[in-house]
Design a protein around this motif. Structure first.
Motif, PDB file in Angstrom:
ATOM      1  N   PHE A  59      -8.986   0.810   0.501  1.00  0.00           N
ATOM      2  CA  PHE A  59      -7.914   1.591   1.355  1.00  0.00           C
ATOM      3  C   PHE A  59      -8.458   2.666   2.461  1.00  0.00           C
ATOM      4  CE2 PHE A  59      -4.895   5.332   1.794  1.00  0.00           C
ATOM      5  CZ  PHE A  59      -3.867   4.528   2.195  1.00  0.00           C
ATOM      6  N   LEU A  60      -8.179   2.191   3.769  1.00  0.00           N
ATOM      7  CA  LEU A  60      -8.670   3.127   4.803  1.00  0.00           C
ATOM      8  C   LEU A  60     -10.080   2.857   4.917  1.00  0.00           C
ATOM      9  CD1 LEU A  60      -6.685   6.532   4.677  1.00  0.00           C
ATOM     10  CD2 LEU A  60      -6.266   4.382   5.869  1.00  0.00           C
ATOM     11  N   GLY A  61     -10.743   1.760   4.484  1.00  0.00           N
ATOM     12  CA  GLY A  61     -12.026   1.333   4.638  1.00  0.00           C
ATOM     13  C   GLY A  61     -12.848   2.332   3.678  1.00  0.00           C
ATOM     14  N   VAL A  62     -12.336   3.323   2.889  1.00  0.00           N
ATOM     15  CA  VAL A  62     -13.240   4.101   2.243  1.00  0.00           C
ATOM     16  C   VAL A  62     -12.812   4.275   0.583  1.00  0.00           C
ATOM     17  CG1 VAL A  62     -13.573   6.712   1.812  1.00  0.00           C
ATOM     18  CG2 VAL A  62     -13.034   5.648   4.215  1.00  0.00           C
ATOM     19  N   PHE A  63     -11.764   3.999   0.162  1.00  0.00           N
ATOM     20  CA  PHE A  63     -11.213   4.441  -1.237  1.00  0.00           C
ATOM     21  C   PHE A  63     -10.934   2.895  -1.909  1.00  0.00           C
ATOM     22  CE2 PHE A  63      -9.621   7.930   1.160  1.00  0.00           C
ATOM     23  CZ  PHE A  63     -10.434   8.755   0.393  1.00  0.00           C
ATOM     24  N   GLN A  64     -11.683   2.525  -2.846  1.00  0.00           N
ATOM     25  CA  GLN A  64     -11.395   1.245  -3.691  1.00  0.00           C
ATOM     26  C   GLN A  64     -10.331   1.273  -4.553  1.00  0.00           C
ATOM     27  OE1 GLN A  64     -14.862   0.418  -6.368  1.00  0.00           O
ATOM     28  NE2 GLN A  64     -13.883  -1.330  -7.020  1.00  0.00           N
ATOM     29  N   VAL A  65      -9.593   0.349  -4.292  1.00  0.00           N
ATOM     30  CA  VAL A  65      -8.083  -0.051  -4.879  1.00  0.00           C
ATOM     31  C   VAL A  65      -8.176  -1.363  -5.281  1.00  0.00           C
ATOM     32  CG1 VAL A  65      -6.807   1.653  -3.176  1.00  0.00           C
ATOM     33  CG2 VAL A  65      -7.276  -0.752  -2.776  1.00  0.00           C
ATOM     34  N   SER A  66      -7.205  -1.273  -6.180  1.00  0.00           N
ATOM     35  CA  SER A  66      -6.496  -2.363  -7.001  1.00  0.00           C
ATOM     36  C   SER A  66      -5.017  -2.486  -7.088  1.00  0.00           C
ATOM     37  CB  SER A  66      -7.022  -2.608  -8.292  1.00  0.00           C
ATOM     38  OG  SER A  66      -6.406  -1.421  -9.262  1.00  0.00           O
ATOM     39  N   MET A  67      -4.526  -3.437  -7.239  1.00  0.00           N
ATOM     40  CA  MET A  67      -2.906  -3.558  -7.157  1.00  0.00           C
ATOM     41  C   MET A  67      -2.416  -2.546  -8.404  1.00  0.00           C
ATOM     42  SD  MET A  67      -2.091  -7.602  -7.276  1.00  0.00           S
ATOM     43  CE  MET A  67      -3.031  -8.777  -5.999  1.00  0.00           C
ATOM     44  N   LEU A  68      -3.193  -2.379  -9.360  1.00  0.00           N
ATOM     45  CA  LEU A  68      -2.753  -1.509 -10.608  1.00  0.00           C
ATOM     46  C   LEU A  68      -2.652  -0.168  -9.985  1.00  0.00           C
ATOM     47  CD1 LEU A  68      -1.768  -0.770 -13.447  1.00  0.00           C
ATOM     48  CD2 LEU A  68      -4.325  -0.690 -14.106  1.00  0.00           C
ATOM     49  N   LEU A  69      -3.727   0.179  -9.361  1.00  0.00           N
ATOM     50  CA  LEU A  69      -3.960   1.413  -8.724  1.00  0.00           C
ATOM     51  C   LEU A  69      -2.771   2.037  -7.733  1.00  0.00           C
ATOM     52  CD1 LEU A  69      -5.398   4.379  -8.594  1.00  0.00           C
ATOM     53  CD2 LEU A  69      -6.784   3.336  -6.855  1.00  0.00           C
ATOM     54  N   ASN A  70      -2.499   0.951  -7.055  1.00  0.00           N
ATOM     55  CA  ASN A  70      -1.482   0.980  -5.897  1.00  0.00           C
ATOM     56  C   ASN A  70      -0.092   1.166  -6.515  1.00  0.00           C
ATOM     57  OD1 ASN A  70      -3.392   0.636  -3.699  1.00  0.00           O
ATOM     58  ND2 ASN A  70      -2.811  -1.437  -3.465  1.00  0.00           N
ATOM     59  N   ILE A  71       0.284   0.560  -7.381  1.00  0.00           N
ATOM     60  CA  ILE A  71       1.414   0.639  -8.163  1.00  0.00           C
ATOM     61  C   ILE A  71       1.460   1.968  -8.959  1.00  0.00           C
ATOM     62  CG2 ILE A  71       2.696  -0.212 -10.305  1.00  0.00           C
ATOM     63  CD1 ILE A  71       1.627  -3.045  -9.412  1.00  0.00           C
ATOM     64  N   ILE A  72       0.342   2.387  -9.638  1.00  0.00           N
ATOM     65  CA  ILE A  72       0.637   3.688 -10.207  1.00  0.00           C
ATOM     66  C   ILE A  72       0.849   4.673  -9.265  1.00  0.00           C
ATOM     67  CG2 ILE A  72      -0.878   5.280 -11.400  1.00  0.00           C
ATOM     68  CD1 ILE A  72      -2.025   2.761 -13.084  1.00  0.00           C
ATOM     69  N   GLN A  73      -0.013   4.803  -8.067  1.00  0.00           N
ATOM     70  CA  GLN A  73       0.244   5.866  -6.949  1.00  0.00           C
ATOM     71  C   GLN A  73       1.723   5.681  -6.687  1.00  0.00           C
ATOM     72  OE1 GLN A  73      -2.570   7.959  -6.972  1.00  0.00           O
ATOM     73  NE2 GLN A  73      -3.144   7.461  -5.017  1.00  0.00           N
ATOM     74  N   ALA A  74       2.235   4.706  -6.392  1.00  0.00           N
ATOM     75  CA  ALA A  74       3.571   4.786  -5.860  1.00  0.00           C
ATOM     76  C   ALA A  74       4.681   4.961  -6.968  1.00  0.00           C
ATOM     77  CB  ALA A  74       3.917   3.259  -5.501  1.00  0.00           C
ATOM     78  N   LEU A  75       4.359   4.865  -8.360  1.00  0.00           N
ATOM     79  CA  LEU A  75       5.075   5.126  -9.444  1.00  0.00           C
ATOM     80  C   LEU A  75       4.953   6.889  -9.648  1.00  0.00           C
ATOM     81  CD1 LEU A  75       6.866   4.317 -11.835  1.00  0.00           C
ATOM     82  CD2 LEU A  75       4.806   4.079 -13.140  1.00  0.00           C
ATOM     83  N   ILE A  76       3.682   7.234  -9.764  1.00  0.00           N
ATOM     84  CA  ILE A  76       3.738   8.792  -9.561  1.00  0.00           C
ATOM     85  C   ILE A  76       4.452   9.277  -8.704  1.00  0.00           C
ATOM     86  CG2 ILE A  76       2.095  10.669  -9.556  1.00  0.00           C
ATOM     87  CD1 ILE A  76       0.167   8.658 -11.056  1.00  0.00           C
ATOM     88  N   GLY A  77       4.175   8.977  -7.415  1.00  0.00           N
ATOM     89  CA  GLY A  77       5.086   9.578  -6.153  1.00  0.00           C
ATOM     90  C   GLY A  77       6.509   9.491  -6.460  1.00  0.00           C
ATOM     91  N   THR A  78       7.012   8.349  -7.028  1.00  0.00           N
ATOM     92  CA  THR A  78       8.443   8.224  -7.102  1.00  0.00           C
ATOM     93  C   THR A  78       8.913   9.328  -8.412  1.00  0.00           C
ATOM     94  OG1 THR A  78       8.463   5.720  -6.790  1.00  0.00           O
ATOM     95  CG2 THR A  78      10.540   6.746  -8.057  1.00  0.00           C
ATOM     96  N   ILE A  79       8.043   9.573  -9.370  1.00  0.00           N
ATOM     97  CA  ILE A  79       8.436  10.428 -10.399  1.00  0.00           C
ATOM     98  C   ILE A  79       8.648  11.716  -9.863  1.00  0.00           C
ATOM     99  CG2 ILE A  79       7.426  11.523 -12.353  1.00  0.00           C
ATOM    100  CD1 ILE A  79       6.491   8.623 -13.265  1.00  0.00           C
TER     101      ILE A  79
END
Length: 156
Positions: A59-79
């Motif tokens: 992500f942004l060429g710096v932070f390693q991400v996976s589908m799970l991490l992206n989903i968790i980020q969006a879910l935490i944001g929604t919460i």
């Protein structure tokens, strides 16, 4: 509609400062979670895996991400948005509780290491330190901005 009184500490747009910060953090996390699925914003997109250290997408060429991490980020944001919307204590609890979760995930990521099979979220060192900074900022914001909530509740 909020019950915040107009003389309460830091009431803006009908919400307290802690609610506005909680909602802002939540919205940013939702956006980051979604952007993690967009090629170009996430480099090496072809290597985006569902879970684990084999995902070398950045992500942004710096932070390693996976589908799970992206989903968790969006879910935490929604919460965060839901918890912060109508209740200052909900916003406080979101910021402090999920801030602590980010700190724990950061420490976990730093301990297990990037290449470990236990690195199920695909955190690299930059991601782990990013989580640490985010977690500390959330806890501090939740604490500092909610110090007057008890005082405001007594004056209503």
């Amino acid at each position: 509609m909020t019950t915040a009184s107009p003389h309460a500490h830091g009431v803006h747009f009908g919400r307290t400062d802690v609610q506005n910060v909680g909602m802002g953090v939540g919205i940013v996390l939702i956006v980051v979670g979604i952007l993690g699925f967009i090629p170009g914003i996430t480099t090496q997109y072809d290597s985006l895996a569902i879970v684990g250290p084999n995902s070398t997408a950045l992500f942004l060429g710096v932070f390693q991400v996976s589908m799970l991490l992206n989903i968790i980020q969006a879910l935490i944001g929604t919460i965060g948005v839901v918890m912060s919307r109508n209740n200052p204590m909900g916003a406080r609890n979101f910021l402090m509780g999920f801030g602590l979760l980010y700190i724990v995930l950061s420490v976990y990521g730093l301990i297990v290491g990037v290449g470990s099979a236990a690195n199920f979220l695909s955190l690299n060192v930059m991601g782990a330190w990013g989580f640490m900074i985010l977690g500390v900022a959330m806890v501090v914001a939740g604490w500092l901005m909610s110090r007057h909530l008890a005082d405001d509740a007594q004056t209503r």
